[in-house]
Write a protein that holds these residues in place. Structure first.
Motif, PDB file in Angstrom:
ATOM      1  N   PRO A  61      -7.596 -13.416   3.167  1.00  0.00           N
ATOM      2  CA  PRO A  61      -7.278 -12.944   1.464  1.00  0.00           C
ATOM      3  C   PRO A  61      -5.889 -11.670   1.055  1.00  0.00           C
ATOM      4  O   PRO A  61      -6.098 -10.358   1.621  1.00  0.00           O
ATOM      5  N   ALA A  62      -5.469 -12.083   0.677  1.00  0.00           N
ATOM      6  CA  ALA A  62      -4.363 -10.804   0.218  1.00  0.00           C
ATOM      7  C   ALA A  62      -3.681 -11.707  -0.890  1.00  0.00           C
ATOM      8  O   ALA A  62      -3.602 -12.260  -1.662  1.00  0.00           O
ATOM      9  N   LEU A  63      -3.287  -9.992  -2.196  1.00  0.00           N
ATOM     10  CA  LEU A  63      -1.905  -9.974  -2.703  1.00  0.00           C
ATOM     11  C   LEU A  63      -0.638 -10.105  -1.492  1.00  0.00           C
ATOM     12  O   LEU A  63      -0.679  -9.035  -2.050  1.00  0.00           O
ATOM     13  N   ARG A  64      -0.364 -10.951  -2.101  1.00  0.00           N
ATOM     14  CA  ARG A  64       1.583 -10.707  -1.355  1.00  0.00           C
ATOM     15  C   ARG A  64       2.035 -11.164  -1.850  1.00  0.00           C
ATOM     16  O   ARG A  64       2.415 -11.150  -3.589  1.00  0.00           O
ATOM     17  N   ALA A  65       3.318 -10.237  -1.563  1.00  0.00           N
ATOM     18  CA  ALA A  65       4.501 -10.041  -2.434  1.00  0.00           C
ATOM     19  C   ALA A  65       4.800  -9.574  -3.355  1.00  0.00           C
ATOM     20  O   ALA A  65       5.887  -9.878  -4.381  1.00  0.00           O
ATOM     21  N   ILE A  66       3.395  -8.505  -3.845  1.00  0.00           N
ATOM     22  CA  ILE A  66       3.684  -7.620  -4.917  1.00  0.00           C
ATOM     23  C   ILE A  66       4.948  -7.152  -5.639  1.00  0.00           C
ATOM     24  O   ILE A  66       4.580  -6.117  -4.517  1.00  0.00           O
ATOM     25  N   PRO A  67       4.921  -7.115  -7.265  1.00  0.00           N
ATOM     26  CA  PRO A  67       5.650  -6.040  -7.510  1.00  0.00           C
ATOM     27  C   PRO A  67       5.220  -4.161  -6.808  1.00  0.00           C
ATOM     28  O   PRO A  67       3.941  -4.246  -7.536  1.00  0.00           O
ATOM     29  N   ASP A  68       5.607  -3.469  -7.048  1.00  0.00           N
ATOM     30  CA  ASP A  68       5.069  -1.972  -7.145  1.00  0.00           C
ATOM     31  C   ASP A  68       3.992  -1.968  -6.057  1.00  0.00           C
ATOM     32  O   ASP A  68       2.744  -1.561  -6.971  1.00  0.00           O
ATOM     33  N   ALA A  69       3.832  -2.134  -5.411  1.00  0.00           N
ATOM     34  CA  ALA A  69       2.199  -2.510  -4.955  1.00  0.00           C
ATOM     35  C   ALA A  69       1.675  -1.305  -4.194  1.00  0.00           C
ATOM     36  O   ALA A  69       0.832  -0.871  -4.092  1.00  0.00           O
TER      37      ALA A  69
END
Length: 228
Positions: free
Chosen positions: A169-177
């Motif tokens: 699982p991933a936090l995808r395409a998040i701003p200010d990564a």
């Protein structure tokens, strides 16, 4: 009334236990998600190449330039439709997704047709990675204990690409990564200090997507050590 309207806390299925607090919440940037997960750019390039090849073939067969262009362009409506549908799916996926980082866990509220909540206690995280793009968006992935079983189809697109046997699982395409990665690393380190028995987890920045996650269900305590 939708399930989202009944959430006691945005992105969470229930109130957090006493002593646990939210450190960060966010959602994917739909434009970045369209490119990274829904492959809009690759689809556009594929259709562009196909149209170009057909144009060259018509020229080779003796068609005038205008006639060749018109004959090749019949694929354009199909291309625009496909790209538009993928972009719409990316937008809706981002709109229905909330990622939450607390002092004890990660929680992913995902699902376009059927909303589900994936609860990732820190104690299950073995490794973590981050990929940051030039525009500041990026993805964080979380490698879990091998005992954790979760279906890739339930996670997509919120998972590391091509990890089908052991989905991550991933936090995808998040701003200010980059900033979010620092918050995750700090939270893991703080939890590890409070629970030193946990196995070590690292947070690394790599040129390609990394990571993994955990089971769905109600909250349970968790911890993970951070090795820098």
């Amino acid at each position: 009334m939708s399930d989202l309207d009944q959430e006691p806390v945005r992105g969470l299925p229930e109130e957090l236990p006493a002593g646990e607090r939210v450190l960060w919440q966010g959602s994917p940037d739909w434009r970045a998600l369209a490119i990274e997960s829904f492959q809009v750019r690759k689809v556009a390039i594929w259709f562009g190449a196909l149209i170009a090849v057909r144009f060259v073939i018509y020229l080779y067969e003796g068609e005038p330039v205008l006639g060749a262009a018109i004959s090749a362009a019949w694929l354009l409506p199909m291309a625009l439709t496909a790209i538009g549908l993928l972009a719409l799916l990316a937008w809706y996926s981002a709109r229905t997704t909330v990622y939450t980082l607390t002092t004890k866990r990660l929680v992913l509220r995902i699902g376009m047709a059927l909303t589900m909540t994936i609860n990732v206690p820190f104690r299950l995280i073995q490794d973590a990675g981050v990929v940051v793009r030039a525009n500041g968006t990026g993805s964080l992935t979380f490698a879990l204990d091998p005992s954790v079983k979760i279906a890739w189809a339930l996670l997509w697109p919120h998972c590391r690409p091509w990890r089908l046997a052991r989905p991550e699982p991933a936090l995808r395409a998040i701003p200010d990564a980059a900033r979010v990665a620092e918050l995750v690393a700090t939270a893991l380190a703080a939890d590890a200090a409070a629970n030193p028995v946990a196995a070590g987890a690292t947070v690394t920045q790599t040129p390609s997507a990394p990571a993994q996650a955990a089971p769905t269900g109600r909250y349970a305590g968790g911890r993970a050590a951070l090795a820098s």
